[in-house]
Structure formats: structure tokens, C-alpha cells
Design an enzyme around this catalytic site. Structure first.
Site, PDB file in Angstrom:
ATOM      1  N   ASP A 107       0.852  -1.215   0.000  1.00  0.00           N
ATOM      2  CA  ASP A 107       0.000   0.000   0.000  1.00  0.00           C
ATOM      3  C   ASP A 107       0.882   1.257   0.000  1.00  0.00           C
ATOM      4  O   ASP A 107       0.685   2.172  -0.802  1.00  0.00           O
ATOM      5  CB  ASP A 107      -0.898   0.030   1.249  1.00  0.00           C
ATOM      6  CG  ASP A 107      -1.842  -1.167   1.350  1.00  0.00           C
ATOM      7  OD1 ASP A 107      -3.053  -0.981   1.335  1.00  0.00           O
ATOM      8  OD2 ASP A 107      -1.331  -2.309   1.440  1.00  0.00           O
ATOM      9  N   THR A 162      -7.209  -4.536   0.541  1.00  0.00           N
ATOM     10  CA  THR A 162      -5.964  -4.998   1.187  1.00  0.00           C
ATOM     11  C   THR A 162      -6.173  -6.342   1.879  1.00  0.00           C
ATOM     12  O   THR A 162      -5.268  -7.176   1.929  1.00  0.00           O
ATOM     13  CB  THR A 162      -5.456  -3.931   2.182  1.00  0.00           C
ATOM     14  OG1 THR A 162      -5.334  -2.696   1.475  1.00  0.00           O
ATOM     15  CG2 THR A 162      -4.101  -4.286   2.753  1.00  0.00           C
TER      16      THR A 162
HETATM   17  N1  LIG Z   1     -17.032  -0.590   7.656  1.00  0.00           N
HETATM   18  C1  LIG Z   1     -16.876  -0.499   6.352  1.00  0.00           C
HETATM   19  N2  LIG Z   1     -17.950  -0.527   5.533  1.00  0.00           N
HETATM   20  C2  LIG Z   1     -17.805  -0.450   4.229  1.00  0.00           C
HETATM   21  N3  LIG Z   1     -16.616  -0.341   3.588  1.00  0.00           N
HETATM   22  C3  LIG Z   1     -15.516  -0.312   4.344  1.00  0.00           C
HETATM   23  C4  LIG Z   1     -15.580  -0.381   5.742  1.00  0.00           C
HETATM   24  N4  LIG Z   1     -14.326  -0.317   6.216  1.00  0.00           N
HETATM   25  C5  LIG Z   1     -13.513  -0.204   5.149  1.00  0.00           C
HETATM   26  N5  LIG Z   1     -14.232  -0.188   4.024  1.00  0.00           N
HETATM   27  C6  LIG Z   1     -13.754  -0.012   2.658  1.00  0.00           C
HETATM   28  O1  LIG Z   1     -14.009  -1.177   1.902  1.00  0.00           O
HETATM   29  C7  LIG Z   1     -12.915  -1.344   1.017  1.00  0.00           C
HETATM   30  C8  LIG Z   1     -12.871  -2.760   0.629  1.00  0.00           C
HETATM   31  O2  LIG Z   1     -14.070  -2.979  -0.029  1.00  0.00           O
HETATM   32  P1  LIG Z   1     -14.385  -4.376  -0.566  1.00  0.00           P
HETATM   33  O3  LIG Z   1     -15.566  -4.267  -1.456  1.00  0.00           O
HETATM   34  O4  LIG Z   1     -13.155  -4.985  -1.149  1.00  0.00           O
HETATM   35  O5  LIG Z   1     -14.812  -5.165   0.747  1.00  0.00           O
HETATM   36  S1  LIG Z   1     -14.497  -6.659   1.115  1.00  0.00           S
HETATM   37  O6  LIG Z   1     -13.165  -6.718   1.700  1.00  0.00           O
HETATM   38  O7  LIG Z   1     -14.671  -7.498  -0.096  1.00  0.00           O
HETATM   39  O8  LIG Z   1     -15.524  -6.995   2.110  1.00  0.00           O
HETATM   40  C9  LIG Z   1     -11.731  -0.916   1.787  1.00  0.00           C
HETATM   41  O9  LIG Z   1     -10.722  -0.494   0.888  1.00  0.00           O
HETATM   42  P2  LIG Z   1      -9.172  -0.796   1.206  1.00  0.00           P
HETATM   43  O10 LIG Z   1      -8.896  -0.220   2.560  1.00  0.00           O
HETATM   44  O11 LIG Z   1      -8.479  -0.059   0.113  1.00  0.00           O
HETATM   45  O12 LIG Z   1      -8.984  -2.276   1.153  1.00  0.00           O
HETATM   46  C10 LIG Z   1     -12.267   0.219   2.638  1.00  0.00           C
HETATM   47  O13 LIG Z   1     -12.065   1.478   2.077  1.00  0.00           O
HETATM   48 MG   LIG Z   2      -6.593   0.692  -0.059  1.00  0.00          MG
HETATM   49 MG   LIG Z   3      -7.309   0.298   3.473  1.00  0.00          MG
END
Ligand SMILES: Nc1ncnc2c1ncn2[C@@H]1O[C@H](COP(=O)(O)OS(=O)(=O)O)[C@@H](OP(=O)(O)O)[C@H]1O
Ligand SMILES: [Mg+2]
Ligand SMILES: [Mg+2]
Ligand SMILES: [Mg+2]
Length: 375
Positions: free
Chosen positions: A59, A156
Site C-alpha cells: 500500500d 488490502t
Molecule cells: N465498515 C466499512 N464498511 C464499508 N466499507 C468499508 C468499511 N471499512 C472499510 N471499508 C472499505 O471497503 C474497502 C474494501 O471494499 P471491498 O468491497 O473490497 O470489501 S471486502 O473486503 O470485499 O468486504 C476498503 O478499501 P481498502 O482499505 O483499500 O482495502 C475500505 O475502504
Molecule cells: Mg486501499
Molecule cells: Mg485500506
């Protein structure tokens, strides 16, 4: 809408996402080595942020190289980059080993920059240069002017688990997402798709990894294969699916229950006659799946207290729209990228569809389902 050429911006963005994706591939391989369990062996380094979400060397590494290349090509004056990561934990005295690991992957990647048609630094970057590059991405965007928007590793959690993730870079100008580039290093791409468009069906072999990109108003979204060692010669046109019957649709959604209400989307899908199991996949790869015709719908209904960030959607939205799809909130309104870091005013959740007919049907069903799910 016709958009000025933006050729240099697009070319730089696509090339740097290829380079960044190659960095991620290497770090993910290291993370999967047995000595990396718990995240600290072999330079993988997984840390927890304040909200308990993971952040890795990749990242920070991707944020550093994208920022460094954008600054080289466009200069630092008026360069606005809105990105997910900051330098808070990296610059602590006890983080020397972590910063060293970031420095290694950044310099390893940048030493290959010329293979992607990008400039490499005369000398390896020092820790200060790297912190400066990461820290420069602290813009909060806004309604006016030009803002690059970067999610260095989206998904991530998927990345750490050896699964799907994306490198996402977009350019917003005066509130409109003009360019979007998505690197999807683990996305399975049908071989015949690489020459004829990836929405073709058939039993051909599958290769892994692609970069998708689109320019607003062009009516075209493109895909290139991710090569292990350099920039590809060719790109193929993407076309979103024309399937408009929910019975035949593939619906994708986040993997984690905490990130989207699986119960609600299951009820909605059921009420519309969707038959297929949901495709749960990490990251903006969900937008990629719609753009290339592998899925028809992406829905995300986060908890009402959660505010969606622009870097989790900007690149995916323009790629889906230019491939023929539609992305709105549950009220059918366009996502608003003009309010800074957050997608303010979002009605309930996000609905991306491969075509307007299907989108209209889903929007129509959301409210009925929402009412009955709140009873
Ligand atoms: N509580 C909550 N609710 C909704 N979304 C959140 C939440 N927390 C984090 N995030 C954001 O979700 C990103 C990952 O989304 P995804 O669609 O890949 O979710 S998942 O990991 O498949 O469940 C993730 O992106 P990355 O941090 O870049 O991985 C977050 O920005
Ligand atoms: Mg990210
Ligand atoms: Mg993140
Ligand atoms: Mg993200």
C-alpha cells in the site's frame, strides 16, 4: 461529453498502474511464503490501522511510486493527489524496519520504470524522498480543479489473503471523474478475451492479471494484459453485458459482512428472481467484472454510519460507464465526487449495473425491499 485529449495523463496513469501492479505481485508472493505468516517475514509487513483494517508494504510502496512518477511528469506545483495512506505510522522511530522494507520495494520497482516507458530516478530514493512522496498525497480534493485519486491497494484484506485486489488511479476535474485506471493483478482473463474482447464466452484457457482503463466521454473502455516484465503492445475493447433479465444476472458484492449488508442484498436479489449465487470478491475488481461482461450487478450497502471514500469508487465508475454500464446510489443519483474525500449524500448504497434496463429494474426494487427489511 467530449473531454480534452488528456493523452499524457492517460498514458502516464496506465503505465504507472502497470508498474505498481508488478510491485504488488512481488509483495503478495513474499507474503504468501510460510515465513511471512503473521505478516513480518520476508518484507511482507502487514500492519493494522486504527480502524483495524490492514495496511502493507505494498500500500505504501504503490502510493510512493505513483506519487513520485506523477510529480516527475506533471511537476509538484498544483499537483493534488487524494490517496488512502499517510506516513503517520511509517515515520515513527520504531518503524525503521518497515520503512526500510517499503524503500526496498519502491526502489526495486522504480529500477524497472523504463521497461514501462517511465523515467527512473538517477539514484535510488532515500527514506526521506519516499516519505515525502507518500505524504504529498494528502489533498482533500474538492469541487474545483484537477485531483488525482489513488487507492494504492484496494481490497488490502484480499491482498493479504492471497486473493483479489486492485490498484486504482483516477483523475477528477471540476467534480467529474475524467480518467480511470484499474490494475487487477489476480483477475482471471479469458485468453480469447485478450484478442477479441473479454466478454466472449467459450472454453479457452485463462491467464491472470490485467489493467483496465477508460476516458470519460470516449464510449470506450480498454483492457491490457499484465505482463511479468514490461508494458504490453496491445489493448482490447471491453463491453459490459447486455443481459437485462435479473434471472440470468451475476451479482457481485463485498466479501466481508461488515462492509455490506449481505442479508439485504440477498432479499433484494430473491425478490427480483436472481438465481445465481452472489459473486463475493474483494476490491474494485467488482467494477472490473462488470466492465468486461463477467457480471451484471455490483451492490454495496454499508452501515449507515460508514462514509464511502472517493478512492474506493472513482476509477471503477468511469470504466463501467464507458463500457456501457451505469453507476448510481440507491436513489438513482450519480455519485458525487465534488465534496472532498467522501462520497457525501449517498442514498443507502451503491448500485453498478452493466446496462440501464437492468439498473432501472434494480433501483425500482431497492425501495420496496428496504421498506420491508426495516419492518
Ligand atoms: N465498515 C466499512 N464498511 C464499508 N466499507 C468499508 C468499511 N471499512 C472499510 N471499508 C472499505 O471497503 C474497502 C474494501 O471494499 P471491498 O468491497 O473490497 O470489501 S471486502 O473486503 O470485499 O468486504 C476498503 O478499501 P481498502 O482499505 O483499500 O482495502 C475500505 O475502504
Ligand atoms: Mg486501499
Ligand atoms: Mg485500506
Ligand atoms: Mg479501498
Amino acid at each position: 461529453m467530449e473531454v480534452e485529449s488528456l493523452a499524457r495523463e492517460m498514458e502516464t496513469a496506465v503505465r504507472v498502474v502497470h508498474l505498481a501492479s508488478s510491485l504488488c505481485v512481488k509483495v503478495q508472493e513474499k507474503l504468501r511464503l510460510p515465513s511471512s505468516i503473521n505478516g513480518n517475514g520476508n518484507g511482507g509487513h502487514v500492519k493494522s490501522k486504527d480502524d483495524d483494517s490492514p495496511v502493507t508494504v505494498a500500500d505504501w510502496g504503490v502510493q510512493a511510486i505513483v506519487s513520485w512518477i506523477l510529480a516527475e511528469v506533471f511537476g509538484t506545483q498544483n499537483l493534488s493527489i487524494v490517496a488512502e495512506e499517510d506516513t503517520d505510522s511509517l515515520s515513527k522511530a520504531e518503524s525503521l524496519a518497515l520503512l526500510g522494507a517499503v524503500s526496498n520495494v519502491v526502489n526495486e520497482a522504480l529500477s524497472e520504470a523504463t521497461k514501462y516507458g517511465l523515467t527512473k530516478p538517477d539514484e535510488p530514493l532515500g527514506s526521506d524522498d519516499i516519505l515525502k512522496a507518500i505524504g504529498r498525497c494528502n489533498s482533500t480534493g474538492g469541487p474545483k480543479g484537477r485531483h488525482w485519486v489513488l487507492d494504492p491497494v484496494d481490497g488490502t484484506l484480499g491482498f493479504v489473503r492471497g486473493d483479489q485486489y486492485a490498484v486504482a488511479l483516477a483523475l477528477i476535474e471540476d467534480s467529474e471523474v475524467l480518467l480511470g485506471v484499474l490494475g487487477c493483478p489476480n483477475y482471471p482473463v479469458k485468453k480469447e478475451g485478450l484478442s477479441n474482447g473479454c466478454n466472449q464466452s467459450g472454453a479457452g484457457s485463462v491467464s491472470k492479471g490485467c489493467v483496465m482503463y477508460a476516458k470519460r466521454g470516449s464510449g470506450q473502455a480498454w483492457m491490457q494484459p499484465l505482463l511479468p516484465n514490461g508494458y504490453p503492445e496491445s489493448a482490447t475493447l471491453l463491453k459490459a453485458s447486455t443481459v437485462d433479465d435479473p434471472v440470468l444476472a451475476t451479482v457481485c458484492e463485498p466479501v466481508e459482512r461488515a462492509n455490506s449488508n449481505h442479508l439485504f442484498t440477498a432479499g433484494l436479489a430473491n425478490s427480483m428472481g436472481v438465481r445465481k449465487q452472489p459473486m463475493r470478491v474483494y476490491s474494485m475488481v467488482k467494477y472490473a467484472a462488470i466492465a468486461c461482461g463477467d457480471a451484471e450487478v455490483f451492490m454495496k450497502f454499508a452501515q449507515s454510519s460508514y462514509k464511502e471514500k472517493i478512492w474506493d469508487h472513482a476509477a471503477g465508475v468511469v470504466i463501467v460507464e464507458e463500457a456501457g454500464g451505469v453507476v448510481t446510489d440507491a436513489g438513482g443519483r450519480k455519485l458525487n465526487f465534488s465534496k472532498g474525500v467522501y462520497l457525501e449524500g449517498l442514498d443507502k448504497g451503491i448500485i453498478a449495473c452493466s446496462n440501464t434496463v437492468l439498473h432501472d429494474k434494480i433501483i425500482g426494487a431497492v425501495y420496496a425491499s428496504w421498506e420491508s427489511s426495516s419492518l
